[in-house]
Design an enzyme around this catalytic site. Structure first.
Site, PDB file in Angstrom:
ATOM      1  N   THR A  71      -6.794  -6.817  -6.967  1.00 41.91           N
ATOM      2  CA  THR A  71      -6.931  -7.778  -8.065  1.00 41.91           C
ATOM      3  C   THR A  71      -5.622  -8.521  -8.281  1.00 41.91           C
ATOM      4  OG1 THR A  71      -8.657  -6.477  -9.155  1.00 41.91           O
ATOM      5  CG2 THR A  71      -7.443  -8.036 -10.518  1.00 41.91           C
ATOM      6  N   GLN A 172     -13.046  -4.193   1.685  1.00 47.16           N
ATOM      7  CA  GLN A 172     -14.043  -3.252   2.191  1.00 47.16           C
ATOM      8  C   GLN A 172     -14.055  -3.155   3.714  1.00 47.16           C
ATOM      9  OE1 GLN A 172     -15.779  -1.106   0.532  1.00 47.16           O
ATOM     10  NE2 GLN A 172     -15.360  -1.817  -1.544  1.00 47.16           N
ATOM     11  N   SER A 192      -6.593  -3.140  -0.341  1.00 47.89           N
ATOM     12  CA  SER A 192      -6.495  -2.131  -1.388  1.00 47.89           C
ATOM     13  C   SER A 192      -6.435  -0.750  -0.756  1.00 47.89           C
ATOM     14  CB  SER A 192      -7.701  -2.216  -2.332  1.00 47.89           C
ATOM     15  OG  SER A 192      -7.636  -1.232  -3.328  1.00 47.89           O
ATOM     16  N   ALA A 193      -5.498   0.078  -1.223  1.00 50.09           N
ATOM     17  CA  ALA A 193      -5.276   1.382  -0.609  1.00 50.09           C
ATOM     18  C   ALA A 193      -6.431   2.345  -0.832  1.00 50.09           C
ATOM     19  CB  ALA A 193      -3.980   1.995  -1.141  1.00 50.09           C
ATOM     20  N   HIS A 194      -6.977   2.391  -2.053  1.00 54.20           N
ATOM     21  CA  HIS A 194      -7.922   3.462  -2.363  1.00 54.20           C
ATOM     22  C   HIS A 194      -9.296   3.268  -1.740  1.00 54.20           C
ATOM     23  CE1 HIS A 194     -10.551   1.761  -5.683  1.00 54.20           C
ATOM     24  NE2 HIS A 194      -9.608   0.843  -5.644  1.00 54.20           N
ATOM     25  N   THR A 230      10.615  -2.537  -9.359  1.00 52.79           N
ATOM     26  CA  THR A 230      10.883  -1.466  -8.406  1.00 52.79           C
ATOM     27  C   THR A 230       9.590  -1.026  -7.731  1.00 52.79           C
ATOM     28  OG1 THR A 230      12.762  -0.695  -9.718  1.00 52.79           O
ATOM     29  CG2 THR A 230      11.803   0.862  -8.143  1.00 52.79           C
ATOM     30  N   CYS A 319     -16.955  -1.421 -12.240  1.00 52.01           N
ATOM     31  CA  CYS A 319     -16.233  -2.322 -13.131  1.00 52.01           C
ATOM     32  C   CYS A 319     -15.564  -1.511 -14.222  1.00 52.01           C
ATOM     33  CB  CYS A 319     -17.153  -3.390 -13.731  1.00 52.01           C
ATOM     34  SG  CYS A 319     -18.386  -2.750 -14.874  1.00 52.01           S
TER      35      CYS A 319
END
Length: 376
Positions: A71, A172, A192-194, A230, A319
């Site tokens: 996002t 995705q 996105s990592a997750h 940081t 969401c």
């Protein structure tokens, strides 16, 4: 019996490689911006992860800008006051920018009944319609799993010789199917990592060499002056490790077995649930994603029933409100409101077994029979 997690597109379980990398990073005390040995050690972790993410995406490390997630990556790629066009199948992280510009720009790009871009905008060619600063396209849809070949559409935009930037949402696709930054035609790519087994709260924007973005977070000039603050060294280390492991899995063809499980699931359901619609079934899809709707049977109800039966699934994208709503993706594909509000998504993972899939099919079909009996 133990619960079965079938909502990998919402978030994937943390990979062991990511967990180990994060634990190791916790022992590194330095600030990546410090020039002493401890600082250089922290910086080395960030740069190693940058190279790992770059290898997964198919770009150079210098094109990777770490963010708090996809996002934020979208916010970084889209300048203030920019006009944006996309199709109605986009994730809210992108679609909210389109809607903020006014109804005449909302859902500008056309998709067919399978959710595939047609190469037209409101029924007309790009030449007549696309005057925006940014055009956003998905590599893979989070709800239906439908894959897009974004390059031909990017080439059509290049032919206009207008200053249009292409933003590709690869969130995705990365870690499930091969992806190449160069072959996507993108100027910017969201990651996105997750979604691929890394930690929540970290992502990246890939910025094509020679382009730049206006920093949304200003300060000390970290991330090549594009995103100050940081760095989240622990999260970034986990992201990098997950990216490296995900690339190994894609290269090894491990998702082929998952695709077979998806077919087993859909065949099991279709054999009895004759009124159920499998969305995007005729298109190329992610190997793990099945979206299906039984018109009249609310998706929210199905999610709760399956949760009680021990299965985690979803109705559309996750969401922040936690509420289930009619799928804007299915609406954009031409489905009516009743069908769009009746869709659920089952998204498998590498650890999903055939037993998991068959147990889910049995439990879901039992509820589907009850629904049909009540509706009769």
């Amino acid at each position: 019996m133990s619960r079965v997690y079938l909502d990998h597109n919402a978030t994937a379980p943390l990979r062991p490689e990511a967990r180990d990398a994060m634990i190791a990073a916790m022992e590194v005390v330095g600030n990546p911006s410090s020039v002493h040995g401890e600082g250089r050690a922290a910086k080395a972790l960030v740069e190693r992860a940058r190279a790992q993410v770059a290898e997964l995406v198919g770009c150079s490390p210098g094109e990777v800008v770490f963010t708090s997630g996809a996002t934020e990556a979208a916010c970084l790629a889209i300048p203030a006051f920019a006009t944006v066009s996309s199709a109605g199948i986009e994730h809210d992280a992108v679609l909210s920018w389109v809607q903020s510009e006014g109804a005449d720009l909302t859902h500008l790009l056309d998709v067919n009944a399978e959710g595939v871009l047609t190469g037209t905008a409101q029924g007309e060619s790009f030449e007549d319609k696309i005057w925006d600063d940014v055009v956003a396209m998905q590599a893979a849809n989070s709800e239906t799993g439908v894959l897009q070949d974004t390059m031909p559409h990017a080439q059509a935009l290049w032919a206009l010789k207008r200053d249009v930037r292409v933003l590709v949402d690869a969130v995705q696709a990365l870690g499930k199917v091969p992806f190449s930054f160069a072959r996507s035609g993108a100027d910017f790519v969201m990651a996105s990592a997750h979604k691929l087994g890394g930690p929540k709260g970290v992502g990246a924007l890939i910025v094509k060499h020679g382009l730049d973005v206006t920093a949304q977070i200003r300060g000390g000039g970290q991330e090549m002056g594009r995103r100050s603050g940081t760095e989240n060294v622990i999260g970034i280390a986990g992201f990098g490790a997950a990216a490296a492991a995900a690339k190994r899995d894609v290269d090894a063809g491990r998702w082929d077995a998952v695709e077979k499980l998806r077919k087993i699931l859909e065949n099991a359901l279709a054999g009895e649930a004759k009124e159920t619609i499998f969305v995007g079934k005729g298109a190329n899809r992610l190997p793990n994603t099945s979206c299906f709707a039984t018109p009249g049977w609310k998706g929210e109800t199905q999610v709760m029933q399956m949760d009680l039966a021990g299965f985690a699934i979803s109705a559309g994208s996750a969401c922040s409100s936690g509420k289930v709503r009619a799928s804007t993706v299915l609406r954009a594909m031409g489905y009516d409101d009743e069908t769009a509000s009746s869709a659920i998504r089952v998204s498998l993972g590498l650890e999903t077994t055939e037993q998991d899939v068959l147990r889910f099919a049995e439990a879901w079909l039992a509820q589907e029979r009850r629904y049909r009996a009540r509706a009769a």
